[in-house]
Design a protein around this motif. Structure first.
Motif: not given
Length: 115
Positions: A32-33, A35-36, A65, A78, A85
């Motif tokens: 989930h994270w 791309t953060s 983002p 994100r 990223r």
């Protein structure tokens, strides 16, 4: 009709409630994270609208983002993709009002290394 809920009751460890995370929980969170980025400005805590304007102007070469503010004074960005990223990470050294703008990848497993 919706997803079923799984429930793992907490245990007590050293007199405190504790919840056991599984490797699957961590993997899902990492995905989930993935791309953060987490961001902190040394010596400043920009207002949310100001950070939104900064991201819109300075990172205009990627999809904008999602911007998440944490009350401890940092932001999480994100991105739509890992490629976006990485473009931001490699594009430049950033400053905000002449103060260093520190960026690093956000990985959920940083938070759960003892699982």
């Amino acid at each position: 009709m919706g997803n079923s809920l799984d429930y793992a009751p907490p245990t007590t460890r050293d007199g405190k409630l504790a919840v056991k995370l599984t490797k699957e929980d961590i993997r899902e969170s990492d995905e989930h994270w993935a791309t953060s980025l987490i961001r902190y400005v040394l010596g400043d805590t920009p207002f949310e609208k100001s950070m939104d304007n900064y991201v819109t102007t300075v990172w205009n070469f990627v999809h904008k983002p999602q911007i998440l503010y944490h009350s401890d004074g940092y932001y999480v960005f994100r991105f739509a993709s890992v490629a976006d990223r990485e473009e931001v990470m490699q594009a430049d050294q950033y400053t905000y009002h002449n103060k260093p703008f520190m960026l690093r990848n956000l990985e959920a497993s940083y938070l759960t290394q003892n699982v």
